[in-house]
Design a protein around this motif. Structure first.
Motif, PDB file in Angstrom:
ATOM      1  N   SER A   1     -19.812 -84.000   7.658  1.00  0.00           N
ATOM      2  CA  SER A   1     -20.061 -84.322   6.260  1.00  0.00           C
ATOM      3  C   SER A   1     -19.188 -85.493   5.841  1.00  0.00           C
ATOM      4  O   SER A   1     -18.002 -85.547   6.165  1.00  0.00           O
ATOM      5  N   LEU A   2     -19.789 -86.422   5.156  1.00  0.00           N
ATOM      6  CA  LEU A   2     -19.092 -87.617   4.707  1.00  0.00           C
ATOM      7  C   LEU A   2     -19.249 -87.740   3.207  1.00  0.00           C
ATOM      8  O   LEU A   2     -20.271 -87.375   2.647  1.00  0.00           O
ATOM      9  N   PHE A   3     -18.235 -88.275   2.566  1.00  0.00           N
ATOM     10  CA  PHE A   3     -18.258 -88.340   1.119  1.00  0.00           C
ATOM     11  C   PHE A   3     -18.240 -89.787   0.632  1.00  0.00           C
ATOM     12  O   PHE A   3     -17.614 -90.643   1.251  1.00  0.00           O
ATOM     13  N   ALA A   4     -18.906 -90.020  -0.457  1.00  0.00           N
ATOM     14  CA  ALA A   4     -18.899 -91.350  -1.063  1.00  0.00           C
ATOM     15  C   ALA A   4     -18.851 -91.194  -2.577  1.00  0.00           C
ATOM     16  O   ALA A   4     -19.233 -90.153  -3.120  1.00  0.00           O
ATOM     17  N   GLU A   5     -18.373 -92.208  -3.262  1.00  0.00           N
ATOM     18  CA  GLU A   5     -18.160 -92.121  -4.703  1.00  0.00           C
ATOM     19  C   GLU A   5     -18.910 -93.230  -5.429  1.00  0.00           C
ATOM     20  O   GLU A   5     -18.770 -94.405  -5.100  1.00  0.00           O
TER      21      GLU A   5
ATOM     22  N   LEU B   1      -8.531 -83.598  -0.906  1.00  0.00           N
ATOM     23  CA  LEU B   1      -9.233 -84.362  -1.939  1.00  0.00           C
ATOM     24  C   LEU B   1      -8.860 -83.897  -3.333  1.00  0.00           C
ATOM     25  O   LEU B   1      -9.103 -84.593  -4.308  1.00  0.00           O
TER      26      LEU B   1
ATOM     27  N   MET C   1     -19.100-100.357   4.455  1.00  0.00           N
ATOM     28  CA  MET C   1     -19.221 -99.131   3.696  1.00  0.00           C
ATOM     29  C   MET C   1     -17.986 -98.291   3.965  1.00  0.00           C
ATOM     30  O   MET C   1     -17.509 -98.235   5.101  1.00  0.00           O
ATOM     31  N   SER C   2     -17.486 -97.645   2.934  1.00  0.00           N
ATOM     32  CA  SER C   2     -16.350 -96.755   3.145  1.00  0.00           C
ATOM     33  C   SER C   2     -16.787 -95.307   2.992  1.00  0.00           C
ATOM     34  O   SER C   2     -17.509 -94.961   2.067  1.00  0.00           O
ATOM     35  N   LEU C   3     -16.357 -94.505   3.920  1.00  0.00           N
ATOM     36  CA  LEU C   3     -16.717 -93.094   3.921  1.00  0.00           C
ATOM     37  C   LEU C   3     -15.452 -92.263   3.945  1.00  0.00           C
ATOM     38  O   LEU C   3     -14.457 -92.656   4.551  1.00  0.00           O
ATOM     39  N   PHE C   4     -15.493 -91.122   3.297  1.00  0.00           N
ATOM     40  CA  PHE C   4     -14.299 -90.304   3.174  1.00  0.00           C
ATOM     41  C   PHE C   4     -14.479 -88.963   3.871  1.00  0.00           C
ATOM     42  O   PHE C   4     -15.563 -88.399   3.885  1.00  0.00           O
ATOM     43  N   ALA C   5     -13.389 -88.480   4.435  1.00  0.00           N
ATOM     44  CA  ALA C   5     -13.414 -87.161   5.057  1.00  0.00           C
ATOM     45  C   ALA C   5     -12.090 -86.465   4.766  1.00  0.00           C
ATOM     46  O   ALA C   5     -11.079 -87.109   4.494  1.00  0.00           O
TER      47      ALA C   5
END
Lengths: 357, 357
Positions: B105-109, A82, A104-108
């Motif tokens: 853990s998931l991330f969002a912006e 990241l 929904m978009s989720l990031f890892a």
DNA sequence: TAGCCCGTGCCAAACGTTTGGCAATTGCAC
DNA sequence: GTGCAATTGCCAAACGTTTGGCACGGGCTA
């Protein structure tokens, strides 16, 4: 009663609550709120139910929906790092496309670790994510990925391909990037060019090298080959490779292409420490158009990749697959662009440069 | 039969499949695999079931589990801007703590957009995320957040507080950061100091300013007040504020504290353009310790914040709340550290500097 | 040998939705 | 006024898991 926001506490409002309030069966509520099942409920019950649902702040529970329907309206994007400044625009492009489509978009983050990738994929699978966009492929990952595409969950690759597995992808055209760099320098009259190369086993980097070399050959100019490569692409790597260039006994190149902006930065500072002036004595061009570097003196000429567009394109592929799973979409290759700043200029007069120590 | 990986296709293996294969009831399988329900099943059935489950590649469906249990073993971290280089270490710290505890853990912006924050929170709520770590608080967000803490889902703040709502938080001690900057310059003999300030309405920035000013006052030195502030904290802002300093009629400060590394960078280049040498003629200190800037000449002295630790501490709070929801944890304040490089040096001889135009 | 209790495994009801099927109601044509 | 189809709403079964409760059996004590 009659107060604002009558509902309170940690309780959550369900279909049945709405049904009770609206005086209908809860399955009717479900139908009234599902846009695809419009015709099973009359238009005024529908309106009535919708207004009641809204007033009560009802929100469908995606966990229950996911269990029943098998999909969760969620797409995960997995990245290696990241902290890589190229990544944020890609993720933004992804979210910008997925959000209007109701996902929904989720990031890892894998931290470039295959075992972590596997764990993340397991987690996502068990959470029934609808699709995965992967920008973190490494050489050994095809085995892991194969298990997941076998499970029927769409995987789209962005930015970089994964060797050993055929998946729809949306990558940058690094061959063209190298070509653009060469053509720019050639257009400025440079005839002796060199490149500070990144690792040869990274496909995108070897493509850059190839595009650069081919364009030089096509123009009949000379490439001064620097045999060593940069393991990391850092400023230190750039310094080291530039030192090799400057300490070579052969005639110096006047145009240099670094495979990464940071390498260009390192090369630039080393050359200036040794008394050379950029762009008077030599030109240098980087890659990536890193943020916060526009302010350098001289500002770096570089190659910019359409990152946000890569994210958008990858999402479009995902949506396409989800809507019509019949056929795999074609992979894209996006064209980078040249950003001209002050670190490149006309080739100096054809006098062999000597390094002042 | 006897083959490797007998199961194939897109079918998913459920508790019932395992039960059939192991010759027991599926509820027994559930118990055998749940570490908290150990004592309801004998040790050898347990072992047998576990081996069968493993062989079949069984993985519990978190969607079904989530529906039944109400929690999904998932924590989301919401950030304002993934491109902010401070963010990646925080997220890494979060993942490093949550992962061993069995959480994903998931991330969002949010892209610093309150309406997007609200949409993200709705999505996460409807997906039954167990807790939220927020680093993206803005002034107007307390109203939105209040709705969610009311729903009983733990929210922990990292890096910055949100005015108007009281939540457990884990922030950086900006007051101390400002103090450290001042003390460093004072220790080098500087007696006239100035700061290039960021927006006064951002709490962390006003704290930096306060810490800096107080330390100067305490040492009996002089602060040259620059009234204007930097709206964005960019290099351009830094140039602009530095120009104000240099064009002032008053005696010039010899030590400058910029609230952001990029501002320091802009200020530095402007001053050098005007013939000043750093650190001979003046010293400058930044904030954040941005990556890729160590290579500048002169390398920037700066204040580094313990970002990864902030992520870890925030996760610890979340885990603490999830384990014992009875009492709110105390908020933390983490101490930044001074990173001395080449942009600060001994104060010049006490001769009033004049700017060469 | 009878009585108890505990250890073990099975049953079935939830969790909140979706959705096929059916019943009730209505409107229409004859 | 009756028959028919079309419309609308309700029922209930599923999705995959957790978990309280119960039945069964065996080992212990008396």
């Amino acid at each position: 009663m009659g107060g604002r926001d009558a509902r309170q506490g940690r309780t959550t409002v369900t279909l049945e609550d709405v049904a009770r309030a609206a005086g209908v069966h809860y399955s009717t509520v479900s139908r009234a709120l599902d846009p695809t099942a419009v015709r099973r409920v009359s238009v005024d019950t529908r309106k009535h139910i919708q207004s009641v649902a809204k007033k009560m702040g009802y929100q469908p529970d995606m966990v229950a929906t996911g269990l029943k329907r098998g999909r969760t309206q969620t797409v995960a994007a997995i990245v290696a790092d990241l902290g890589n400044p190229s990544i944020a625009p890609v993720l933004r492009g992804i979210a910008s496309r997925l959000e209007p489509a109701g996902f929904m978009s989720l990031f890892a983050e894998t931290q470039d670790d295959s075992s972590r990738l596997e764990r993340i994929l397991n987690h996502l699978l068990s959470r029934r994510v609808d699709a995965i966009i992967l920008t973190a492929g490494r050489v050994g990952d095809s085995r892991i990925l194969r298990r997941f595409v076998g499970r029927g969950i769409p995987v789209v690759l962005a930015l970089q391909g994964v060797p050993g597995i055929r998946l729809p992808s949306c990558t940058n055209d690094d061959l063209l990037g190298g070509t653009l760099a060469a053509q720019h320098l050639l257009g400025l009259g440079h005839r002796r060019l060199a490149q500070l190369r990144g690792r040869a086993d990274v496909q995108s980097l070897s493509q850059r090298a190839k595009g650069f070399s081919k364009a030089i050959a096509a123009a009949g100019a000379t490439e001064v080959i620097i045999p060593s490569t940069a393991p990391l692409g850092t400023a230190d790597d750039g310094r080291r490779l530039m030192r090799v260039v400057l300490e070579s006994k052969r005639a110096q190149p006047t145009g240099v292409f670094a495979h990464h902006d940071l390498m260009a930065l390192g090369a630039l500072t080393l050359a200036e420490e040794r008394g050379l002036n950029c762009p008077r004595d030599f030109s240098i061009i980087g890659y990536h158009d890193l943020p916060n570097l526009e302010r350098l003196v001289p500002a770096l000429t570089t190659i910019r990749q359409p990152l946000e567009e890569a994210g958008r394109a990858a999402s479009d592929m995902v949506l396409h697959i989800l809507n019509s799973p019949s056929r795999q979409p074609r992979s894209h290759r996006l064209a980078p662009t040249l950003v001209v700043r002050q670190s490149t200029g006309p080739a100096p007069e054809p006098v062999i440069q000597t390094v002042r120590k």
